[in-house]
Each structure stands twice: as C-alpha cells, then as structure tokens.
Design an enzyme around this catalytic site. Sequence first.
Site, PDB file in Angstrom:
ATOM      1  N   GLN A 690     -43.583   8.778  -5.973  1.00  0.00           N
ATOM      2  CA  GLN A 690     -42.754   7.775  -5.298  1.00  0.00           C
ATOM      3  C   GLN A 690     -41.687   7.286  -6.274  1.00  0.00           C
ATOM      4  O   GLN A 690     -41.977   7.074  -7.455  1.00  0.00           O
ATOM      5  CB  GLN A 690     -43.620   6.591  -4.857  1.00  0.00           C
ATOM      6  CG  GLN A 690     -44.696   6.967  -3.851  1.00  0.00           C
ATOM      7  CD  GLN A 690     -44.138   7.141  -2.437  1.00  0.00           C
ATOM      8  OE1 GLN A 690     -42.949   6.927  -2.186  1.00  0.00           O
ATOM      9  NE2 GLN A 690     -45.004   7.542  -1.520  1.00  0.00           N
ATOM     10  N   TYR A 717     -51.158  14.850   3.829  1.00  0.00           N
ATOM     11  CA  TYR A 717     -49.874  14.848   3.103  1.00  0.00           C
ATOM     12  C   TYR A 717     -50.081  14.031   1.820  1.00  0.00           C
ATOM     13  O   TYR A 717     -49.372  13.059   1.545  1.00  0.00           O
ATOM     14  CB  TYR A 717     -48.747  14.218   3.923  1.00  0.00           C
ATOM     15  CG  TYR A 717     -48.554  14.818   5.293  1.00  0.00           C
ATOM     16  CD1 TYR A 717     -47.708  15.913   5.477  1.00  0.00           C
ATOM     17  CD2 TYR A 717     -49.193  14.284   6.408  1.00  0.00           C
ATOM     18  CE1 TYR A 717     -47.509  16.456   6.746  1.00  0.00           C
ATOM     19  CE2 TYR A 717     -49.005  14.827   7.674  1.00  0.00           C
ATOM     20  CZ  TYR A 717     -48.162  15.906   7.838  1.00  0.00           C
ATOM     21  OH  TYR A 717     -47.966  16.439   9.091  1.00  0.00           O
ATOM     22  N   GLU A 740     -53.122  18.571   0.863  1.00  0.00           N
ATOM     23  CA  GLU A 740     -51.746  18.685   0.381  1.00  0.00           C
ATOM     24  C   GLU A 740     -51.343  20.161   0.323  1.00  0.00           C
ATOM     25  O   GLU A 740     -52.109  21.010  -0.121  1.00  0.00           O
ATOM     26  CB  GLU A 740     -51.648  18.039  -1.020  1.00  0.00           C
ATOM     27  CG  GLU A 740     -50.423  18.370  -1.826  1.00  0.00           C
ATOM     28  CD  GLU A 740     -49.098  17.934  -1.191  1.00  0.00           C
ATOM     29  OE1 GLU A 740     -49.050  16.837  -0.597  1.00  0.00           O
ATOM     30  OE2 GLU A 740     -48.131  18.707  -1.288  1.00  0.00           O
ATOM     31  N   ASP A 788     -49.073  10.381   5.353  1.00  0.00           N
ATOM     32  CA  ASP A 788     -47.858   9.975   4.626  1.00  0.00           C
ATOM     33  C   ASP A 788     -46.923  11.180   4.576  1.00  0.00           C
ATOM     34  O   ASP A 788     -46.729  11.805   3.538  1.00  0.00           O
ATOM     35  CB  ASP A 788     -48.257   9.525   3.207  1.00  0.00           C
ATOM     36  CG  ASP A 788     -47.063   9.039   2.403  1.00  0.00           C
ATOM     37  OD1 ASP A 788     -45.969   8.888   2.975  1.00  0.00           O
ATOM     38  OD2 ASP A 788     -47.228   8.799   1.190  1.00  0.00           O
ATOM     39  N   CYS A 864     -41.507   7.248   5.611  1.00  0.00           N
ATOM     40  CA  CYS A 864     -40.235   6.991   4.916  1.00  0.00           C
ATOM     41  C   CYS A 864     -39.071   7.388   5.822  1.00  0.00           C
ATOM     42  O   CYS A 864     -37.912   7.257   5.450  1.00  0.00           O
ATOM     43  CB  CYS A 864     -40.179   7.747   3.592  1.00  0.00           C
ATOM     44  SG  CYS A 864     -40.404   9.509   3.771  1.00  0.00           S
TER      45      CYS A 864
HETATM   46  C1  LIG Z   1     -44.014  11.602   1.286  1.00  0.00           C
HETATM   47  S1  LIG Z   1     -44.978  12.659   0.261  1.00  0.00           S
HETATM   48  C2  LIG Z   1     -46.401  11.685   0.079  1.00  0.00           C
HETATM   49  C3  LIG Z   1     -47.294  12.075  -1.042  1.00  0.00           C
HETATM   50  C4  LIG Z   1     -48.341  11.043  -1.427  1.00  0.00           C
HETATM   51  N1  LIG Z   1     -48.953  10.398  -0.313  1.00  0.00           N
HETATM   52  C5  LIG Z   1     -47.753  10.032  -2.384  1.00  0.00           C
HETATM   53  O1  LIG Z   1     -47.502   8.895  -1.966  1.00  0.00           O
HETATM   54  O2  LIG Z   1     -47.559  10.342  -3.544  1.00  0.00           O
HETATM   55  C6  LIG Z   1     -45.400  13.927   1.386  1.00  0.00           C
HETATM   56  C7  LIG Z   1     -46.268  15.014   0.835  1.00  0.00           C
HETATM   57  O3  LIG Z   1     -46.619  15.842   1.920  1.00  0.00           O
HETATM   58  C8  LIG Z   1     -46.670  17.190   1.453  1.00  0.00           C
HETATM   59  N2  LIG Z   1     -46.578  18.028   2.651  1.00  0.00           N
HETATM   60  C9  LIG Z   1     -45.471  18.343   3.345  1.00  0.00           C
HETATM   61  N3  LIG Z   1     -45.814  19.108   4.423  1.00  0.00           N
HETATM   62  C10 LIG Z   1     -47.147  19.267   4.397  1.00  0.00           C
HETATM   63  C11 LIG Z   1     -48.082  19.947   5.224  1.00  0.00           C
HETATM   64  N4  LIG Z   1     -47.681  20.602   6.313  1.00  0.00           N
HETATM   65  N5  LIG Z   1     -49.377  19.899   4.920  1.00  0.00           N
HETATM   66  C12 LIG Z   1     -49.801  19.205   3.816  1.00  0.00           C
HETATM   67  N6  LIG Z   1     -48.963  18.560   2.988  1.00  0.00           N
HETATM   68  C13 LIG Z   1     -47.656  18.583   3.276  1.00  0.00           C
HETATM   69  C14 LIG Z   1     -45.526  17.267   0.475  1.00  0.00           C
HETATM   70  O4  LIG Z   1     -45.701  18.339  -0.422  1.00  0.00           O
HETATM   71  C15 LIG Z   1     -45.621  15.905  -0.207  1.00  0.00           C
HETATM   72  O5  LIG Z   1     -46.424  15.979  -1.344  1.00  0.00           O
END
Ligand SMILES: C[S@@+](CC[C@H](N)C(=O)[O-])C[C@H]1O[C@@H](n2cnc3c(N)ncnc32)[C@H](O)[C@@H]1O
EC number: 2.7.1.48
Length: 922
Positions: A690, A717, A740, A788, A864
């Site tokens: 973040q 996520y 993830e 998330d 977000c």
């Molecule tokens: C907004 S970030 C949030 C990460 C974590 N919650 C944080 O606050 O540090 C979104 C995350 O979702 C992952 N992501 C995106 N698409 C995904 C999917 N289809 N399945 C699992 N993870 C995914 C991205 O790699 C990223 O790490």
Amino acid sequence: MPSERRKISIDYVMDKASGPHFSGLHTPTASADANAPNHPFVIGVSGGTADSFYRGLTAEELKRVHEYNFDHPDAFDTEQLLNYVLTLKSGQSVQVPIYDFKHHQRSSDSFRQVNASDVIILEGILVFHDQRVRNLMNMRIFVDTDDDVRLSRRIKRDTVERGREVSSVLEQYAKFVKPAFDEFVLPSKKYADVIIPRGGENHVAIDLIVQHIHTKLGQHDLCKIYPNAYIIQSTFQITGMHTLIRDREISKHDFVFYSDRLIPLVVEHGLGHLPFTEKQVITPTGSMYTGVDFCKKLCGVSIVRRLQFSVLFFLYLLERFSLRACCKGIKIGKILIHRDGDDGKQLIYEKLPKDISERHVLLLDPVLATGNSANHAIELLIQKGVPESHIIFLNLISAPEGIHRVCKRFPSLKIVTSEIDVALNGEFRVIPAPTTASPPPAPPSLLPPTTSATAIPSLTCALQCPHFESCSGCTHEFNLHRPVIVDEASNFFKSLGVSDFTFDSCRLWGWRCRAKLAVRGLSENPLIGLYEEGSHNVVDIPQCKAHHPNINAAVELLRKGIRELNIEPYDEDEGTGDLRYVQMAVTTYNTALPAAERYRNGRVQVSLVWNSRNEKSSNSDKLNALANFLWRNAGPRSNLHLIHSVWANFQTSTNNIIFGNRWRHLLGERDFWEHVGGIDMSLDPSSFGQANTRAFDNLLRKLHKYVPFGASVADLYAGSGVIGLSLAATKKCRSVKCIEINKESRPSFEKSVDRLPKSIEGSISWHNADTSIDPLSWLVGSDVIVVDPPRKGLDTSLIDALRTISSHKVKPSLKGSSSNIKEEKRPWVLRERERAKEASVQVGRETVSEDPQSLPETLIYISCGWESFKEDCKALLTNKSWRLEKAHGFNFFPGTQSIEVLAVFKRSLKKKKTGKKKKKQG
Ligand SMILES: C[S@@+](CC[C@H](N)C(=O)[O-])C[C@H]1O[C@@H](n2cnc3c(N)ncnc32)[C@H](O)[C@@H]1O
C-alpha cells in the site's frame, strides 16, 4: 472577525507592498535577516506591473521609445528577479533597483533595501509568465480586474504620476498593453491558485488569503501575531510526552503518568500570568527577602462536553491534581457545553462560584479546536462579570483555527498551550504538526461537520504544487482533506440504507510511501516522474507534495547519479537506454528511533528497473555504478542515511508493464519491514504494498472491529497476506487463508509469519491461486471473507459465487481438510498436485480448524476503485443474498478523487418456513 483588526493586517501587507512591487512582510516581532525563517512564504500577485525589474533601455531603444513594448515579457529582467527571490529565500537582504520612468533607466545611485522576511510578495502583471519564477511561489494570486477599470487606473496613474498625455496613454494601451495582456497575462491566469474578482475591494477573498498566510506562518508565528497567545517552551521531554499521550496504543497507566507530568507544566505557565503583589519576608537567617504574594482569588473552570474518556480524564487530572496541587484553596467551577442542540453550541449547564466576578479564572479545556465552545464559555464568564483580562485559558493542544478565533475575539484574555497543531481536518479534529510523526490520534471531534465548512475551498488543505498542471499524479488542488467524491459516497451508501458512513483523513502531504516513477529524457537532463495526462511524456516532479520527503530526496540523488555516471534513461520509441523506471518505497520501521521520529526518518528502498535481460548484460557495470553511487552518498556510512537498500529489476519487454520477472538484491538490507495493523510485515519490492501506509493502518484497525475473535477468515486478493496476518494476530483467528495470484508475494508472507507472536495457534496458509477460478472453494469453510481486489473490482465468477452461496450445499465428500476441498473441487490442482502443494504455505497446527460446512456470514470489501465498487456492490445486493451493514471511507490518495472504501456486508439468512405456514399451505 472585527473589521478593525482585519484592516490592520491587510494594511500592513499593503503598506509594505506599496513600494515598487517587491515586498517583504515581517510579522510584528520577527527580527531582521539573522532570524529570518528558512522557508519564507512567497506570494505571487499578478495584478500590477513589476516596475522594479524593467530593463534600462539602450540608446537605440530610447530613440524609438514610443515603439517600445513595455508590456512584453522581454521588457523585464527576469534573471535578476529570479536571483533576488532566491537570495531573499535564502535569508539575505537584496537591494532592489528603482526604475526612472522619465528616462527609462534604472537609477544608478538609489535602490530600495528589502530585508529577508517571513512573507515575500512578488507583484507584477507578468509574474506568472516565467515557469522558473512561478515555481518559487508558494501561492499565486490573480487579481481579476475589469478592463475598463484597468484602463481608467492607467490613465490616472500615467497622467498624474508620470506626466503623460491622455492620448498617448490610450495609444499605448491599444497598441501594446491590451494585446500583451491578452497574449501573456490572461493565459497565465490558469497558474493562479486563487483568482480574486473585483480586485482589492474583495475583502472576503483577501481575508481568506490573509488567514491562509497566518496558518502558513506556523505555530510560533501565531504567538507573534497574537500577543495574548503563549506556547510553553518546547523541549524533547515535552514533545516526548505529547508523543506518548497521543499514541492510541498507549496503556492507561502510561496515559495517566505522562498526562500528570505534562498538565502541571501548562498550569504553572498559566499561573505565571496572574497578577502578584510585592511581599517581604524574613528568612531563617534573619535577612529580608523581597518576593511576591500569589493572587489569592482564583477559580479553575473546566469546559465539559460529552466527550470520550481520555478527554474527561484530562479534565479530571487538570482539576484535581494540577490545579489543586499548584494553587492551594482554588475554587473549581464547570461549564457544560452541549453540542447536539440547534447549532451544536447550546449551553445547558454551569456551576460557578457566586463570587466568580471577583476572581481570576483559569479556564481549562484539553483541546482547543474550532474555538466555538471556548468562545461560548468565555462569553458566559464575561456575562457573569469576570473581566476579560482576568481569564487565562489553558489547554494542551490547540489548532490554529481555535487560536485565531479566541485571540481575535478576546484580545485581553491569555491562552497558554503546550502544542499548536497544523490545522483542523474536515471533521474538525486537530491535524498534528508535521514534526509529530505518529498518525493523527483521535482527539475529540469538537463540532459535528457542517456543510458550509466543506463547501469553501480550504486553503489550509490546498496542494500548492507547481507541477499540478502537468503531472497526472494529482487531480485536485483544494480540500485535500475531503475529496468531493466523499459526498457522492455518502449519498450512495445512504441510498442503500447505511446513513452513518464515515470518512477518515490522514496525512495530506508526504503521504505516499511507495512510488513508481518513469525515467526518461537525457542523461544530462533526466526526467523522473509520471506521465502527463493522456500522453507518454514524462513530467519531472522534483519535490512532489504527495511523496514522502525522503522519496523526493532519493529522486534528487538518483538524478545526480544519472548525470554524473552518464546513465541513459529509457527511450520508449527506440527501446534503447538503460534505466526505465524506479520504484521508491519508504520503510518507517526503525525501532532504534522514538516512535515520533520514525515517519520523518523513513528510509528508501530503491528498485532500479534496468533495460536488460539480466545482470550479465553489457550495461550492468553502469547499474552497479549507479547502485554504488546511491549507497555511497546516502547509505549507512554517509551523513545522510536515506537509502535502505538497492534492488534491480530486469525488464526488456516493449509493453507498458513496469517490472520484469527477474529481481536482484544489490545493496543494503534485504528485508524491508513495516509495522501495520498491529503486526510486523515484510514487503519484497516485487509484491504489492500500500502506498499510504498510515491510512492503511487506520483502515486495518477499523476492519478489526468487524471480525469476531476466533473466526476463520479467507483473505482474497491477499498480496503478502497483510490483512489476513493482522487478523490472525489481533483476533486470534481459528484459521486464516490468504489467496494471491502473484507468487512473488510468498516470501514476504513467510517472513511475516515468522514474526507473528508465538502464542498464535490457529492455522495460517497462503495459496498462490487465481481467485476467479473456482472461487466457491475458497469461500466455503470461512466465517469471514475479506476481498481487496485491484481497481477493476471483483472477478465476475467470484461475484456469482458470493451471490449464490446461500444456496450452496456442501457435499459430504467435501468434509475434511481444506486441501481436500481444493483437490476435490479443482481438477487443475489435482492434475498439478505437486506444484499446487509447493504453491501453498501452511503454518500453525496440522489439524484444519475451519468447519468445512460453514458458509461465510460476513463479507468485508476493501476497494480502491470507486466505480467498480459501486457496480460490485449493486450486484451483491440485487438478489438480497447480502445486505450492506457499514461503510467507511479513507483518504488513501489525497490530491486525487480516489478514496479507499471499507464496506461490511452480512449474509442474509434465509428464513426457515414455519410449521404454521406449511399447515396453511397444506
Ligand atoms: C489491491 S492489492 C491488495 C493486496 C493486499 N490486500 C494488501 O493490502 O497488501 C490486490 C492484490 O490482488 C492480487 N490479484 C489480482 N488479481 C487476482 C486474482 N484473480 N486472484 C488472486 N489475486 C489477485 C494482486 O496481485 C494484488 O496483490
């Protein structure tokens, strides 16, 4: 504000500005050059003419003076103007030339001395024309005056003061002045922060500006502006005590202990302002000592509201211990201000000694925020016959707004405080001054937000960034504390039945602890910044207002390194060059420093995205040289320990993806830690982190409230699993599964798990998987689902699974361990069983502690992307399988219209059909 006072401050500015348009303003007690502040506030006013900086005409030009265009930018000596402003900014005085309008020359024997000042006003019709001059200004004001008014003023000035004929003035106006105005001046209006219609007669606008400057002058200057405001002398001890009592994690014992030390200091200072009478005593040795007798008739009055415990407790300490200990026999009174009435300031109770009018009053309020309640209480005391000059108002923390309001209204009363914070935020809570590195505590909200307060563009919360026009990072300059979208969000949630949507702001500037910046341009003139809106042109953004200051410092160092080592920035069209991007991430985790100093002293992990396949490529010498340069100049052995570590990422693809797959740790500490959500979290440069660490911490703490102790949680996520791990630690979860897609996040998860308290017994796992594939398998067995997703929102398959989950029947074969669930339900895992095993990390007890049949009751959505969230939210609510229970907004990205949302949904449980109904139906 009484008009008389307002006039004084403006006249003062005008008085100093009435010379040839280049003025310094000293606040009344500010001394000369030696004590000038390091950062004077520079105001550009596009309104008059910058006469002082006209070039003297050459003999040739003099011959044809009637054809000379005095309104063209070339008529001014911009280089000299730049030099003078820089000199003044550096704290030295300058001698400004005086222009002789008769001979069109600068006077050779006279000049005007301008001393270094707190405020520098730079006035001139073309002062916004040159970008270099513009960049020196902290505030740009455009005085918008009607054409006719300008012309009539010009005629008056040139005929009366400069002895010219009306006809020649008119000719010059039509030939030069008006065209130059349209060509150069009018277009520069767009650079103004504030446009004042009707010029100097617009007292409302001027008042706003004066207030803004007052705020900018900072806390000590408030004491200069108001001789009745006193701040107790700050020491590290006092700052240390503030740091502790403002820390929301302080224990009750420490809170009492440190408050009890801090409050008497304020009380003692206040008592020092009481009148005394001379008194002589005989000492035990028989000599005479001439001293003073304390003022006898004293009363301590506390302002009481319905406040949170900590504030009531402060009052209790103030009264019982500090006042009674410091002043024997003091009487105590109370004024209760009830804020829920008509305008939030209704007085409902007062208990004061009968002879209060004969006493000196120490009025007590721990926090002075807007000053409304304080003014109300002071008025009451005055009504009761207490002379204004007999009131000393004591508080621990003051906001400038409160000081302005009280000091202006009651100039004979005295205010004594121990710290003045930066400002109030949108919810009228004090925003700690930048030196306070801890996140804003939750001091009491002294007034409910009013619509009028949010409608006025708040200059105290303005971005004031010279790159605003060109850089795509920020889209909004004003009201950083409350993006316009908050109102939309509030209405949206209201329409869905949630009327108590809250919005939390945090740092407004210097909040970005993680930035990815493109590196373009030339090695001798590198551009390091973001793309210009809608283009692939990179805008250089030195001293970005959003970046953590140490990111800015590291960017400057990188720029120097690029120049000195002749590093080629990437050329997108040709695919050539070495350095493509840089990621700067700040860690504020440094337990060797007091908590209050950690943010300010954050260290930067620099990741250089290099245009080569790997570290063996031909240009890798330069990469190492650049890394060494950064390390030598700002690593632990340098005076300025700024750099935490240096990494390289290798990327050769021609698409827009920033990072390639190959990472190398080059220098410094390999592990990068941050403390958020109550846990130590490791973040590798390749994993998601973040950007606004402080605001994220606020969000996590709010999120904890919605997760019951011992719950089983699925964090979808998950990135490195920060949310899941923070819940595992604080809520002693039975089980936590983090899912993830990016496998690079796994090492960060593993390291963070190692740092969790050993007492955590539940099972914690991290799975490298795509949430959109067979999402149901991740949902079943958990009580709470946290999602998330990236900005684009939830995957459709996950929304479908969430919508239909209530009708889901758990097959008997699914009972057992969660890994069995995966294997049964997800053939692709079965096929790749070995790889799938490798891709999951499991810690904690072997036995699986989730009930494989249970379905989630709570869904926590962290978003977000506001637009995608609205869509997902509607989709989740349409078939009534979920209902929205709570929603909170967080100011994750000040300067933009994006907010982070935390929404809590509860699964609607299907009502069982009753026997009665069955009978009826039967
Ligand atoms: C907004 S970030 C949030 C990460 C974590 N919650 C944080 O606050 O540090 C979104 C995350 O979702 C992952 N992501 C995106 N698409 C995904 C999917 N289809 N399945 C699992 N993870 C995914 C991205 O790699 C990223 O790490």
